[in-house]
Motif scaffolding. Sequence first.
Motif, PDB file in Angstrom:
ATOM      1  N   ARG A 252       1.073   5.646  -2.713  1.00 36.76           N
ATOM      2  CA  ARG A 252      -0.142   5.957  -1.976  1.00 36.76           C
ATOM      3  C   ARG A 252      -1.073   4.746  -1.891  1.00 36.76           C
ATOM      4  N   THR A 256      -2.168   2.926   1.577  1.00 35.22           N
ATOM      5  CA  THR A 256      -3.567   2.933   2.015  1.00 35.22           C
ATOM      6  C   THR A 256      -4.035   1.507   2.326  1.00 35.22           C
ATOM      7  N   GLN A 259      -2.498   0.434   5.611  1.00 36.89           N
ATOM      8  CA  GLN A 259      -3.192   1.042   6.754  1.00 36.89           C
ATOM      9  C   GLN A 259      -4.492   0.306   7.045  1.00 36.89           C
ATOM     10  N   ALA A 289       1.669   7.826   4.335  1.00 38.49           N
ATOM     11  CA  ALA A 289       0.618   8.179   3.379  1.00 38.49           C
ATOM     12  C   ALA A 289       0.480   9.688   3.286  1.00 38.49           C
TER      13      ALA A 289
END
Length: 467
Positions: A252, A256, A259, A289
């Motif tokens: 995760r 993140t 992104q 995600a």
Amino acid sequence: MAKPARSSLQRRLFGWLMLPLLVALPLLGWALFGQVQQSAQGWLDEGLEDTALTLAGQIDLRSGEPRVDVSATMDRALRFDRQDDVFYLVLAPGGQVLQGDAGLTDLQPRPPAQAAGGVWYGDVRLRDRELRLVQLGAACGAGACQVLVAETLHKRDALQRQIGSLVALSGLGLVALLALAAWWAIRQGLAPLTGLSVELEHRDLHRLTPLTASLPRELVPLQAAFNRLFERLGRAAGAQREFLADAAHQLRTPLTSLQTEIELAMLEPHDPRMDPLLERLRQRVVRSARLAQQLLSLARAEDRRVDIGNALDLRDIATECGQDWAHRALPIGVDLGFELAEAPALGDAFLLRELLENLVHNAVSYAGAGARITVRCGSGHDGSWLEVEDNGPGIPTAERPVVMQRFRRGESAKGTGSGLGLAIAADIAARHGGRLDMLDAHAGPGLRARLSLPPLPSLPSDQGPAA
């Protein structure tokens, strides 16, 4: 190739119990028939012997020669029988006929002469008639007179048939009674095994607690083996959940970050021809995600350490979810509405929020831009409920059970979903003792996903809610 039919343990036990019974009962019945017939034959023979003793008592030796004086009345009394013909004959020591039916001298086979006090019983034939004979030796001076009494076999044959019928009916009744008793005893004996099968049928990876039912001694090792199996399955499932949670957690953070980097790159000066590529990368990262978040939720839903006994209100959970989705729904033209009422329940707030998040995300993803989505909650006598309704294409009835399985999507599904959202929601519902149903929309096309939770446990009669 068809599989051979499996034999029933209950029928096998019944068969093995009945086999020796069906073999032994005819033998016992035959022995009983012979014993009863012999006893009845003895009683009838004693009646003939009594008649012979009566005739022997009529022998007169006072004149030096044996004589028998039987009156007509006594003759009728000696011959009286409602079923059979009775014959008698008294012979002097030399074989002369003293009284009775002289035709009895032609009996075949000829009975042996008896000494004084001797008795002989046997079946004989007189021309074409079967007779039962008793021959008694009576003291007649220096020799022995022979007293013969015979009768036909009508009542003996009738008695034999009655005894045979009675023994046969008794045997059949006993077989039927023992068969019912054996069947009932086997069913009662196998009832704990049936109960164990029913209990095992309801077990899954969410319910691996040890079996604690009181079982017969023979089933205790089987119960212990199952409990050890549950323990191993629990450890394996726990290790899988930990791996899943760790992997999702580790993924995760970099996803993140990735992104964020892509979105920053899209803001920086760049060749416009790169926009489609960057947008595809961003969407893929967002999807990854989302998948990592779902895997975390799945691991938490299966974690038995999570306390699902907390008092909460589904209305509060729906309100929080609405606040999160308000800024996401408006830009894509989704009309997100709420019809909320008090809905008390017991559960874990994080898991129930994740359930609602998945239902709303699923509705937004598949209903499309401009969709109308309504979140409702409330309570009734059978518990509290929470539902998400959309006016999208819906899911065909035949595919609804399939879409609640992990990594399974409907055949007509569009988009890039992973097939986990509804499966996670169904797992969370089951974890809370409730159920998730896929229903038709109240009006027009669409889908209505409804969560039903059990009612709150009632308080004892001597307690009440706090003031």
